[in-house]
Design an enzyme around this catalytic site. Structure first.
Site, mmCIF file in Angstrom:
data_model
loop_
_atom_site.group_PDB
_atom_site.id
_atom_site.type_symbol
_atom_site.label_atom_id
_atom_site.label_comp_id
_atom_site.label_asym_id
_atom_site.label_seq_id
_atom_site.Cartn_x
_atom_site.Cartn_y
_atom_site.Cartn_z
ATOM 1 N N MET A 154 -4.086 -14.722 13.813
ATOM 2 C CA MET A 154 -3.719 -16.029 14.592
ATOM 3 C C MET A 154 -3.404 -17.048 12.969
ATOM 4 S SD MET A 154 -3.850 -17.910 17.831
ATOM 5 C CE MET A 154 -4.640 -19.563 17.250
ATOM 6 N N GLY A 176 -2.716 -11.546 8.788
ATOM 7 C CA GLY A 176 -2.435 -10.902 9.754
ATOM 8 C C GLY A 176 -3.294 -11.277 11.199
ATOM 9 N N GLY A 228 -17.267 20.620 -11.098
ATOM 10 C CA GLY A 228 -15.530 20.966 -10.452
ATOM 11 C C GLY A 228 -15.506 20.415 -8.335
ATOM 12 N N THR A 229 -15.632 18.846 -8.514
ATOM 13 C CA THR A 229 -15.702 18.176 -6.972
ATOM 14 C C THR A 229 -14.184 18.342 -6.603
ATOM 15 O OG1 THR A 229 -15.468 16.216 -8.189
ATOM 16 C CG2 THR A 229 -17.510 16.722 -7.670
ATOM 17 N N ASN A 230 -12.956 18.811 -7.111
ATOM 18 C CA ASN A 230 -11.516 19.035 -6.622
ATOM 19 C C ASN A 230 -11.945 20.480 -5.883
ATOM 20 O OD1 ASN A 230 -11.026 16.674 -7.971
ATOM 21 N ND2 ASN A 230 -9.475 18.204 -10.005
ATOM 22 N N GLU A 274 -18.169 25.448 -9.019
ATOM 23 C CA GLU A 274 -17.193 25.094 -7.999
ATOM 24 C C GLU A 274 -16.909 25.463 -7.024
ATOM 25 O OE1 GLU A 274 -13.944 25.293 -10.715
ATOM 26 O OE2 GLU A 274 -14.368 26.598 -11.452
ATOM 27 N N SER A 281 -21.734 21.610 -14.918
ATOM 28 C CA SER A 281 -20.312 20.293 -14.321
ATOM 29 C C SER A 281 -19.521 20.508 -13.502
ATOM 30 C CB SER A 281 -19.018 20.687 -15.607
ATOM 31 O OG SER A 281 -18.002 19.702 -15.045
ATOM 32 N N TYR A 312 -23.809 12.248 -16.886
ATOM 33 C CA TYR A 312 -22.775 12.093 -16.567
ATOM 34 C C TYR A 312 -21.657 12.076 -15.820
ATOM 35 C CZ TYR A 312 -20.530 16.340 -18.229
ATOM 36 O OH TYR A 312 -20.419 17.709 -18.194
ATOM 37 N N ARG A 335 -8.734 21.109 -20.506
ATOM 38 C CA ARG A 335 -7.929 22.211 -19.579
ATOM 39 C C ARG A 335 -7.255 22.866 -21.150
ATOM 40 N NH1 ARG A 335 -7.584 17.734 -16.078
ATOM 41 N NH2 ARG A 335 -8.817 18.312 -14.084
ATOM 42 N N ARG A 378 -13.404 23.788 -21.353
ATOM 43 C CA ARG A 378 -13.386 24.999 -19.868
ATOM 44 C C ARG A 378 -12.076 26.288 -20.471
ATOM 45 N NH1 ARG A 378 -10.525 23.407 -14.429
ATOM 46 N NH2 ARG A 378 -8.868 23.356 -15.597
ATOM 47 N N ARG A 402 -8.599 -22.340 14.828
ATOM 48 C CA ARG A 402 -8.566 -21.721 13.149
ATOM 49 C C ARG A 402 -9.728 -20.196 13.456
ATOM 50 N NH1 ARG A 402 -10.625 -25.579 9.137
ATOM 51 N NH2 ARG A 402 -9.756 -24.320 7.230
ATOM 52 N N HIS A 404 2.006 -17.080 0.506
ATOM 53 C CA HIS A 404 1.383 -15.971 1.045
ATOM 54 C C HIS A 404 1.915 -14.083 -0.368
ATOM 55 C CE1 HIS A 404 2.159 -11.480 3.535
ATOM 56 N NE2 HIS A 404 0.344 -12.619 3.781
ATOM 57 N N CYS A 455 -16.655 16.049 -13.293
ATOM 58 C CA CYS A 455 -15.258 16.409 -14.038
ATOM 59 C C CYS A 455 -14.027 16.231 -12.444
ATOM 60 C CB CYS A 455 -14.806 17.131 -14.769
ATOM 61 S SG CYS A 455 -15.403 18.899 -13.933
ATOM 62 N N LYS A 507 -14.909 -18.503 7.245
ATOM 63 C CA LYS A 507 -14.504 -20.016 7.538
ATOM 64 C C LYS A 507 -15.808 -20.794 8.284
ATOM 65 C CE LYS A 507 -10.246 -20.353 8.433
ATOM 66 N NZ LYS A 507 -9.303 -19.784 8.812
ATOM 67 N N ARG A 521 -13.739 -20.675 0.110
ATOM 68 C CA ARG A 521 -14.000 -19.703 0.153
ATOM 69 C C ARG A 521 -13.960 -19.571 -1.342
ATOM 70 N NH1 ARG A 521 -8.671 -17.792 2.807
ATOM 71 N NH2 ARG A 521 -7.750 -18.953 1.945
HETATM 72 P P1 ADP Z 1 -5.689 -20.188 7.068
HETATM 73 O O1 ADP Z 1 -6.876 -19.226 7.690
HETATM 74 O O2 ADP Z 1 -4.682 -19.403 7.450
HETATM 75 O O3 ADP Z 1 -6.234 -21.030 6.067
HETATM 76 P P2 ADP Z 1 -6.933 -22.949 8.409
HETATM 77 O O4 ADP Z 1 -7.409 -21.752 9.398
HETATM 78 O O5 ADP Z 1 -7.706 -22.815 7.037
HETATM 79 O O6 ADP Z 1 -5.972 -21.380 8.252
HETATM 80 O O7 ADP Z 1 -6.160 -23.325 8.619
HETATM 81 C C1 ADP Z 1 -4.970 -24.300 7.715
HETATM 82 C C2 ADP Z 1 -4.862 -25.524 7.461
HETATM 83 O O8 ADP Z 1 -4.410 -25.903 9.005
HETATM 84 C C3 ADP Z 1 -5.833 -25.878 6.239
HETATM 85 O O9 ADP Z 1 -6.089 -26.031 5.330
HETATM 86 C C4 ADP Z 1 -5.645 -27.290 7.075
HETATM 87 O O10 ADP Z 1 -5.018 -27.587 6.148
HETATM 88 C C5 ADP Z 1 -5.206 -27.071 8.316
HETATM 89 N N1 ADP Z 1 -6.073 -27.357 9.442
HETATM 90 C C6 ADP Z 1 -6.714 -26.794 9.818
HETATM 91 N N2 ADP Z 1 -7.610 -27.889 10.384
HETATM 92 C C7 ADP Z 1 -7.907 -28.926 10.191
HETATM 93 C C8 ADP Z 1 -8.258 -29.928 10.959
HETATM 94 N N3 ADP Z 1 -9.104 -30.154 11.749
HETATM 95 N N4 ADP Z 1 -7.798 -30.867 10.675
HETATM 96 C C9 ADP Z 1 -6.932 -31.144 9.764
HETATM 97 N N5 ADP Z 1 -5.960 -30.321 9.589
HETATM 98 C C10 ADP Z 1 -6.615 -28.841 9.528
HETATM 99 MG MG MG Z 2 -7.558 -21.561 4.841
#
Ligand code: ADP
Ligand code: MG
Ligand code: MG
Length: 889
Positions: free
Chosen positions: A107, A105, A776-778, A755, A774, A861, A571, A627, A96, A465, A841, A26, A349
């Site tokens: 924050m 997972g 036979g890695t198992n 093998e 050949s 191969y 086989r 074989r 963020r 999600h 194989c 990010k 991304r």
């Molecule tokens: P995640 O990794 O879960 O996508 P982000 O860090 O991208 O979390 O944040 C989630 C959302 O929070 C972003 O898509 C955006 O909409 C909002 N956000 C994050 N930073 C800002 C910011 N500086 N101003 C406005 N909205 C923000």
């Molecule tokens: Mg995001």
């Protein structure tokens, strides 16, 4: 002094896209976007190195961090003309998390940080919008309270629900500033009760609290699970991004949204996404209001697209889409906010996509000249091709529609409905097909989603999600099926007056979003279009040959259709188990003299010849490795009384005699017992029969198809040169006999499996006799490690979990140990015979990392199961292009 903090935006771009290891994905991309002139609110990134230092140092920060954070915060203040904590013109920031690879997972983001009882007044005055100011404040307390202070988010939701009930409104946006003010007051009381301390009012305390929570989340159980599933080392650490807020919740000319530069399900080159007017952050994915489409073309009646609602910001976004794709040369997943008609970029991304989309995007980008064909070949993860080999619903099959949601991830799946992730994992471990049914999923459900064949949610959109994770995992998913209601307590899902209980079968179609009760017939996928194009490009660059492991005509045909260039392992014992043959096989084993054995083998000969003729016909013109019998004879023994009686009758023995013979044949450790060439040496007539069947079959197929196959007769479990010398002589003699009888000879090879460790050590001597090796890695893995695969389940998973072994060595070759043996045997073999043909194989032949290893040591191969053939073709091409084994970096 170590530099822990890198600024971005407002002329201070200290990061770049290629610094993702240091800045996280990010942070690196925020800096990159700012550098190429896109509108990014200014901010800074605290590095992943700081995270590592923090954990190495008993969870304490280095002394110089504070000063660096203050300096960078000062740069933000300067750029936007606001001050952090200022009562009149307060700067607010988001905090963020962001690791090298995007990782559920971690924050959750905290928005509007810097607000307190004083600064909220300043925000209200500066914006002239009380609703906005108090809405922002309550969002902040809610996010910070749940994410940083650990207060259950339901506690906040209850308070809002009550406020809406009291006010008689349905939507959050209909609440007045006074309502929000009251909500804030209640929030603060509730938080203080919950944690025994007041909500922190000092913005700097808030900031450090949030930063600490991000680093803390790196080691939480959710993050640990995800890392384990995805082979991400804990040492990578996460970065923290602190960024000036922009506001999508200031009114009708504001919005927040997420989008993909191409369709992540199909790969179609159209802009694809969702947005919400007057909303903030993750409102779009939270399912509180229904998100609207971006482009007018995608809007259904009643929906208002961004193109219509915010035309100028939309036009800017379309331009950004173009810029980003040309810059990154890949499909991007974008997060943005519009504040008073001005567009701000908050994230980009490389977008997660289905295998089908991945193929289409790679092919279309290459055809458009954005990337070259080699690059396109590198872009598709071979393992993901599995998804394309998934069945889809047979359009002609009868079905009962139960409900409908969004087509969130393609493919079809049937399984029993299960309502929680632990149970999904448990039942699937027992071999049951399950469909995970949830109102919505969260990162805590990762293990259940992984275990399930398919996922159904009743809430959330295409970017929820469940949808994102399912696409990444290749699981079919139907999301946001609003018409279906799920009752966790009663363990039921119901729609339209019908109810399905936990444990009953349902079927999902991730391509249409439909949900069916019961099972629906499925069909195999087609291998044309983009798939064929990319495979063609892969074939042009790969060096390794790809063969298949096949015994049945169906397997051989499937594999040839998938592009197999021959059979690397057939086989023959599988052919002995067929019901009409097993009786004869048992007579052969039970016979107590040579004549008896020969009599039984004579009956088996036509069966084997027919089997081989079929394989040779299907693989005409291609090499076919057969074989000779490998498993210990006792595997074929009769067990039940009825079977014993049958053998007794056929051989004229009494049943007790048969029982005794069976007991005699049983072994303490069959894996290391009387099997492989040891059988061929003690009962030469068995291998003679098989060799005869092979050569007669090959000549028959050659006459039929006009194209002679090249049989490669493979002798298993060789550990000495002499063993191969004896068995090879038998095979050569039979070949000579058959060629004379038939008045026709064909080319053939005789080689061996490598093998056993001893075979490796004397591979130079064995090569004097062998035409090919050949691996036979198992078995080689079993014998090099000295562990039995059938018993490894008790401890191998624990080994992998604890990092004692990086991966299950039966899935991906143990390069360090078993790999060293393979390399040694290959070197010794070549030292004797320069052109000795060599392949692999066994399971490893279809594993991309193992294939990369085979490329490295120059094998000829790999051979794998039919459905892995496309995976192996692509993996071999990537190996030839130097794509490494590590796909997570
Ligand atoms: P995640 O990794 O879960 O996508 P982000 O860090 O991208 O979390 O944040 C989630 C959302 O929070 C972003 O898509 C955006 O909409 C909002 N956000 C994050 N930073 C800002 C910011 N500086 N101003 C406005 N909205 C923000
Ligand atoms: Mg995001
Ligand atoms: Mg999130």
């Amino acid at each position: 002094m170590t530099k822990w903090v890198y600024s971005f935006g407002a002329g201070h771009n200290e990061g770049r896209a290629d610094m993702r290891n240091l800045l996280g994905g990010k942070g690196a991309n925020l800096a990159e976007m700012a550098t190429i002139g896109l509108p990014v609110p200014p901010g800074f990134t605290i590095t992943t190195e700081l995270c590592t230092a923090y954990y190495d140092n008993d969870r304490r920060y280095p002394d110089d961090l504070d000063a660096q954070v203050r300096a960078s915060l000062g740069l933000i203040e300067e750029a936007v003309g606001l001050r952090f904590g200022d009562a009149a013109k307060p700067l607010l920031v988001s905090v963020r998390s962001g690791a090298r690879v995007s990782m559920p997972g971690m924050m959750d983001t905290v928005l509007n940080l810097g607000l307190n009882d004083e600064t909220v007044r300043g925000l209200e005055a500066a914006s002239g919008d009380a609703r906005f100011a108090w809405d922002s404040y309550r969002r902040f307390i809610q996010m910070y309270g749940s994410v940083v202070l650990g207060v259950d988010h339901h506690r906040f939701e209850e308070i809002i629900e009550n406020a809406k009930l009291d006010a008689g409104v349905i939507e959050d946006t209909a609440l007045s500033p006074q309502h929000w003010q009251a909500v804030v007051a209640e929030y603060k009381v509730m938080v203080e009760q919950e944690r025994g301390a007041p909500f922190p009012m000092d913005p700097h305390e808030q900031l450090w609290g949030a930063i600490g929570a991000v680093f803390g989340s790196w080691m939480n159980p959710r993050a640990n699970t995800y890392r384990r599933l995805h082979d991400i080392p804990a040492t990578w650490g996460t970065a923290v991004n602190v960024q000036a807020m922009v506001f999508g919740n200031m009114g009708a000319d504001c919005a927040t949204g997420v989008c993909f530069t191409r369709d992540p399900s199909t790969g179609e080159n159209t802009f694809y996404g969702e947005f919400l007017v007057n909303a903030q952050g993750e409102d779009v994915v939270a399912g509180i209001r229904t998100p609207q489409p971006l482009s007018r073309l995608r809007a259904h009646p009643g929906e208002v697209s961004m193109e219509e609602a915010l035309p100028s910001a939309y036009a800017d976004l379309v331009a950004v889409r173009e810029t980003l794709e040309h810059h990154y040369l890949d499909m991007q997943d974008i997060e943005f906010t519009v504040q008073q008609n001005k567009l701000y970029m908050l994230q980009t991304r490389s977008g997660k996509r289905t295998a089908a989309a991945s193929l289409r995007i790679a092919v279309e980008m290459a055809e458009a000249g954005l990337i070259d064909r080699r690059e396109a070949v590198k872009r598709v993860n071979p393992a993901s091709l599995d998804q394309l080999l998934h069945p889809t619903l047979d359009p002609k099959a009868p079905r009962t529609v139960f409900g409908k949601g969004l087509p969130a991830s393609p493919g079809a799946a049937s399984g029993v409905a299960v309502f929680n992730s632990d149970e999904a994992e448990m039942r699937s471990a027992k071999g049951e097909a399950v469909v995970l049914v949830r109102i919505e999923t969260s990162p805590e459900d990762i293990h259940g989603m992984h275990a399930a064949r398919g996922i159904l949610t009743t809430r959330g959109g295409m970017t929820s999600h469940a949808a994102v994770v399912a696409r990444g995992m290749g699981r079919p998913c139907v999301a946001g099926a609003g018409g279906i209601s799920v009752d966790y307590g009663a363990q039921t899902l119901s729609a339209g007056g019908k109810t399905i209980r936990a444990g009953e079968t349902i079927t999902l179609d991730g391509a249409t979003g439909e949900v069916f009760s019961g099972a629906v017939a499925m069909i195999e996928p087609s291998m044309s279009g983009d798939f064929a194009t990319l495979m063609g490009w892969a074939d042009q660059v790969r060096r390794l040959g790809i063969r298949t492991n096949a015994e049945t005509p169906l397997d051989a045909e499937t594999a040839r259709k998938f592009g197999a260039e021959g059979i690397g392992l057939s086989r023959t014992e599988h052919m002995f188990f067929a019901p009409e043959r097993i009786g004869v096989v048992r007579q052969m084993i039970m016979a107590d003299d040579l004549a008896g054995r020969r009599a039984a083998l004579d009956k088996l000969l036509p069966f084997q010849r027919a089997d081989f003729t079929d394989l040779f016909r299907i693989m005409h013109g291609l090499p076919v490795t057969i074989r000779l019998l490998d498993p210990p004879l006792h595997e074929f023994l009769p067990h039940q009384d009825s079977e014993l009686a049958e053998v007794a009758a056929a051989t004229g023995q009494d049943i007790e005699q048969v029982r005794r013979r069976a007991a005699e044949l049983s072994e303490a450790n069959p894996m290391l017992g009387h099997r492989g060439c040891r059988l061929g040496i003690t009962y030469p007539e068995i291998y003679e029969m098989q060799a005869r069947a092979i050569f007669e079959g090959a000549i028959a197929a050659a006459r039929e198809t006009g194209e002679a196959p090249v049989p490669e007769v493979m002798i298993p479990l060789i550990s000495t040169r002499r063993e191969l010398e004896i068995t090879r002589a038998q095979v050569d003699k039979v070949a000579a006999d058959v060629f004379r009888e038939q008045g026709q000879s064909i080319e053939y090879l005789v080689g061996t499996m490598i093998e056993l460790p001893r075979a490796v050590l004397v591979a130079d001597k064995i090569a004097e006799i062998a035409d090919f090796f050949s691996f036979g890695t198992n078995d080689l893995t079993q014998t090099v490690f000295g562990l039995s695969r059938d018993d490894a389940g008790r401890f191998l998973p624990a080994y992998v979990e604890a990092g004692i072994l990086p991966k299950d060595p039966f899935v991906s070759i143990d390069v360090e140990g078993v790999g060293a043996m393979v390399r040694m045997a290959a070197d010794k073999g070549r030292a004797t015979k320069n052109a000795l043909k060599m392949g692999i194989c066994g399971e490893h032949g279809g594993d991309p990392a193992s294939i990369a290893f085979c490329e490295e040591i120059g094998l000829d191969y790999v051979s794998c199961s039919p459905y892995r053939v496309p995976v192996a073709r692509l993996a071999a091409a990537q190996a030839a292009l130097g794509v490494g084994v590590d796909r997570t970096a």
